[in-house]
Design an enzyme around this catalytic site. Structure first.
Site, PDB file in Angstrom:
ATOM      1  N   ASP A  14       7.607   9.029  -2.718  1.00  0.00           N
ATOM      2  CA  ASP A  14       6.205   8.433  -2.353  1.00  0.00           C
ATOM      3  C   ASP A  14       6.614   7.551  -3.798  1.00  0.00           C
ATOM      4  OD1 ASP A  14       3.028   7.549  -1.898  1.00  0.00           O
ATOM      5  OD2 ASP A  14       2.989   7.847  -3.956  1.00  0.00           O
ATOM      6  N   LYS A  16       0.106  16.926  -2.291  1.00  0.00           N
ATOM      7  CA  LYS A  16       0.846  16.078  -2.932  1.00  0.00           C
ATOM      8  C   LYS A  16       1.533  16.205  -4.396  1.00  0.00           C
ATOM      9  CE  LYS A  16       1.498  11.348  -2.334  1.00  0.00           C
ATOM     10  NZ  LYS A  16       1.402  10.290  -1.122  1.00  0.00           N
TER      11      LYS A  16
HETATM   12  P1  NDP Z   1       7.618   2.097  -4.487  1.00  0.00           P
HETATM   13  O1  NDP Z   1       8.085   2.492  -5.933  1.00  0.00           O
HETATM   14  O2  NDP Z   1       8.626   2.303  -3.729  1.00  0.00           O
HETATM   15  O3  NDP Z   1       7.187   0.760  -4.607  1.00  0.00           O
HETATM   16  C1  NDP Z   1       5.696   0.417  -5.126  1.00  0.00           C
HETATM   17  C2  NDP Z   1       5.771  -0.593  -5.361  1.00  0.00           C
HETATM   18  O4  NDP Z   1       4.183  -1.117  -5.116  1.00  0.00           O
HETATM   19  C3  NDP Z   1       6.681  -1.635  -5.605  1.00  0.00           C
HETATM   20  O5  NDP Z   1       7.192  -2.849  -5.957  1.00  0.00           O
HETATM   21  C4  NDP Z   1       6.048  -1.946  -7.370  1.00  0.00           C
HETATM   22  O6  NDP Z   1       6.579  -2.713  -8.072  1.00  0.00           O
HETATM   23  C5  NDP Z   1       4.596  -2.282  -6.830  1.00  0.00           C
HETATM   24  N1  NDP Z   1       3.921  -1.694  -7.669  1.00  0.00           N
HETATM   25  C6  NDP Z   1       3.234  -1.169  -8.445  1.00  0.00           C
HETATM   26  N2  NDP Z   1       2.245  -1.479  -9.061  1.00  0.00           N
HETATM   27  C7  NDP Z   1       1.696  -2.840  -8.549  1.00  0.00           C
HETATM   28  C8  NDP Z   1       0.190  -3.392  -9.887  1.00  0.00           C
HETATM   29  N3  NDP Z   1      -0.163  -3.569  -9.487  1.00  0.00           N
HETATM   30  N4  NDP Z   1       0.908  -4.863  -8.814  1.00  0.00           N
HETATM   31  C9  NDP Z   1       2.008  -5.054  -7.701  1.00  0.00           C
HETATM   32  N5  NDP Z   1       2.818  -4.154  -7.310  1.00  0.00           N
HETATM   33  C10 NDP Z   1       3.191  -3.230  -8.271  1.00  0.00           C
HETATM   34  O7  NDP Z   1       6.770   2.950  -3.510  1.00  0.00           O
HETATM   35  P2  NDP Z   1       6.315   2.824  -2.019  1.00  0.00           P
HETATM   36  O8  NDP Z   1       6.226   1.779  -1.138  1.00  0.00           O
HETATM   37  O9  NDP Z   1       6.669   4.223  -1.604  1.00  0.00           O
HETATM   38  O10 NDP Z   1       5.109   3.079  -2.081  1.00  0.00           O
HETATM   39  C11 NDP Z   1       3.730   2.335  -2.061  1.00  0.00           C
HETATM   40  C12 NDP Z   1       2.453   2.958  -1.537  1.00  0.00           C
HETATM   41  O11 NDP Z   1       2.442   3.531  -0.508  1.00  0.00           O
HETATM   42  C13 NDP Z   1       1.840   3.943  -2.987  1.00  0.00           C
HETATM   43  O12 NDP Z   1       0.323   3.949  -2.620  1.00  0.00           O
HETATM   44  C14 NDP Z   1       2.249   5.752  -1.455  1.00  0.00           C
HETATM   45  O13 NDP Z   1       1.209   5.741  -2.020  1.00  0.00           O
HETATM   46  C15 NDP Z   1       2.069   4.322  -0.449  1.00  0.00           C
HETATM   47  N6  NDP Z   1       2.332   5.315   0.470  1.00  0.00           N
HETATM   48  C16 NDP Z   1       3.759   5.160   0.449  1.00  0.00           C
HETATM   49  C17 NDP Z   1       4.435   5.970   1.112  1.00  0.00           C
HETATM   50  C18 NDP Z   1       6.044   5.577   1.734  1.00  0.00           C
HETATM   51  O14 NDP Z   1       6.251   6.644   2.876  1.00  0.00           O
HETATM   52  N7  NDP Z   1       6.376   5.408   0.843  1.00  0.00           N
HETATM   53  C19 NDP Z   1       3.673   6.733   2.667  1.00  0.00           C
HETATM   54  C20 NDP Z   1       1.998   6.601   2.706  1.00  0.00           C
HETATM   55  C21 NDP Z   1       2.199   6.109   1.547  1.00  0.00           C
HETATM   56  P3  NDP Z   1       6.879  -2.119  -9.891  1.00  0.00           P
HETATM   57  O15 NDP Z   1       8.572  -2.058  -9.016  1.00  0.00           O
HETATM   58  O16 NDP Z   1       7.027  -3.265 -10.582  1.00  0.00           O
HETATM   59  O17 NDP Z   1       6.693  -0.859 -10.007  1.00  0.00           O
END
Ligand code: NDP
Length: 448
Positions: A169, A129
């Site tokens: 990510d 990572k």
């Molecule tokens: P993105 O950056 O696309 O989205 C993250 C989302 O979470 C945003 O909407 C963000 O809002 C929101 N967020 C962050 N912090 C908070 C909080 N404290 N409360 C509410 N909402 C919050 O990331 P991903 O969707 O890619 O990743 C999301 C999760 O999934 C992570 O844990 C990542 O490690 C995991 N993951 C992702 C993979 C992938 O393929 N993308 C694969 C496997 C796991 P804001 O924009 O306001 O920050």
């Protein structure tokens, strides 16, 4: 205290001392070690040759300076990380996170989880990572490009199709992968498409990669519900976040007949009692890069809330898809009181240990991220297969492979839990199933 308990607690105290100030890493290791006690009682040879200590120590940790020039001509300095945790099963594989909260402990927790997740997919990929404390929010396209170019100028020495294959990510989507790949190609003078995944479709990307983590989480949830005589058809679902994972979890859940009653971002949450208009959400979050509050300006029957949390809503299914430790014990108890029956982690470690305990005590079916969100990395591995054979598969075929992988992960998780006398404990099942494959490979490959 049994011998195994004592041994494991000694490993853990040493790990705490050697990795001070890394609470997320401690949390991830503690959960896995807890499950491994069960394995070690049955199969003590897994403690031989320093296996557990080696498993908890990254093979390599790279930390580097990332200097870049902002639109005002000022020099900014960020810190870059790549933790190459374990390559016993294949090249290191795992995403890059760009977020101001990133530090070594967070990258180590994510890399550690990635080892077991990648093993569960059944595909030949190790765990790694990386990322940076760079905050992409509010930055122009040009700034993002300059940052990505500087980041890759150092990272390119450490990655490669057979060595380490990063992906996206939090904060790293198609745009960032494009800039990172462009710089890699320039520095190496090679169009080595297998060096990154999540690429654009006309330059080596795979169909379904964008959707894969969210879709995969929902496929696994549906499989778990079926195993318990339920289905998503007609169910109410809460999804937290509104990024890549959340959007496609919402889309697939609704395609399978569920109503998604709420979603969020770090500015607040939206109540959607009649379901989510997914195209509108995509327009706001993917195209305009707006906030969830903008959604309610264009949608009927949706309300935006800054107070409380999306976990105040009532639903049978909860899919935390935002970030680590976003769902705590009080949220879990509230969800339990309101009748939640299934929780699958779309994000990495979104539920605190106390929240998981509250779910499990109440008989809620709970699947940890290393199983529930493995669809993203699995499809990345399918992208690597397509790159290696210079092929590109149809959406339907790739989606079928993803569905098959998620069903197999659920089966392996549930069967392993039952085999070790912990029926329906999918935390134990995922940890042990993921561990055994890596551990067997490490034992076969000697003390390295
Ligand atoms: P993105 O950056 O696309 O989205 C993250 C989302 O979470 C945003 O909407 C963000 O809002 C929101 N967020 C962050 N912090 C908070 C909080 N404290 N409360 C509410 N909402 C919050 O990331 P991903 O969707 O890619 O990743 C999301 C999760 O999934 C992570 O844990 C990542 O490690 C995991 N993951 C992702 C993979 C992938 O393929 N993308 C694969 C496997 C796991 P804001 O924009 O306001 O920050």
């Amino acid at each position: 205290m049994s011998d195994v308990d004592q041994k494991v607690s000694e490993y853990y105290s040493k790990l705490l001392k050697r990795n001070a100030g890394e609470p997320e890493f401690h949390q991830a290791v503690a959960e896995v070690l807890d499950s491994l006690k069960i394995v070690l009682e049955h199969d003590p040879h897994y403690a031989d040759y320093g296996l557990i200590q080696r498993l908890c120590e990254p093979e390599r940790q790279i930390i580097f300076r990332v200097p870049w020039v902002d639109d005002q001509g000022q020099v900014q300095v960020n810190r870059g990380f790549r933790v190459q945790f374990n390559s016993a099963l294949g090249p290191y594989k795992g995403g890059l996170r760009f977020h101001p909260s990133v530090n070594l402990g967070i990258i180590k927790f994510l890399g550690f989880e990635q080892i077991f997740k990648n093993s569960l997919t059944g595909l030949p990929i190790g765990g790694g990572k990386g990322g940076s404390d760079f905050d992409p929010k509010g930055r122009s396209d040009q700034e993002i490009m300059r940052f990505c170019q500087s980041f890759m100028t150092e990272l390119h020495r450490h990655i490669g199709e057979y060595r380490d294959v990063p992906a996206g990510d939090i904060g790293v989507g198609g745009r960032e992968i494009g800039y990172l790949f462009g710089q890699y190609r320039r520095l190496t003078n090679e169009h080595e498409s297998g060096v990154l995944t999540g690429k654009g479709l006309n330059w080596g990307g795979s169909l379904v990669r964008t959707e894969a983590t969210g879709y995969g989480c929902v496929y696994l949830t549906e499989e778990m519900m079926k195993a318990n005589g339920d289905s998503l058809q007609g169910a109410h679902v809460i999804v937290s976040g509104s990024g890549n994972v959340a959007i496609y979890a919402i889309e697939k859940a609704q395609q399978l007949g569920a109503t998604v009653v709420g979603f969020s971002d770090s500015s607040g949450w939206v109540h959607t009692p009649e379901g989510v208009d997914v195209e509108l959400l995509k327009q706001i979050k993917e195209v305009e890069r707006g906030r969830v509050g903008d959604y309610v300006k264009h949608a009927d029957n949706a309300t935006f809330h800054e107070d409380g949390s999306v976990w105040d809503l009532e639903a049978a299914v909860a899919l935390p898809c935002a970030t680590q430790n976003e769902l705590d014990e009080s949220h879990a108890k509230n969800l339990v009181d309101k009748g939640v029956a299934y929780v699958a982690e779309g994000a990495n470690m979104p539920c605190t240990p106390e929240a998981i305990e509250a779910f499990q005590k109440a008989g809620v079916h709970f699947v940890p991220g290393k199983a529930a969100n493995a669809g993203g990395v699995a499809t990345s591995a399918l992208e690597m297969q397509q790159n290696a054979t210079r092929d590109s598969w149809s959406f339907e075929y790739t989606d079928e492979r993803l569905q098959e992988i998620m069903k197999n992960i659920f089966r392996a998780t549930a069967d392993t839990a039952a085999q070790y006398g912990h029926e329906n404990d999918y935390v134990v099942g995922a940890n042990i199933a993921g561990f055994k494959k890596v551990a067997d490979a490490m034992l076969a490959q000697g003390v390295i």
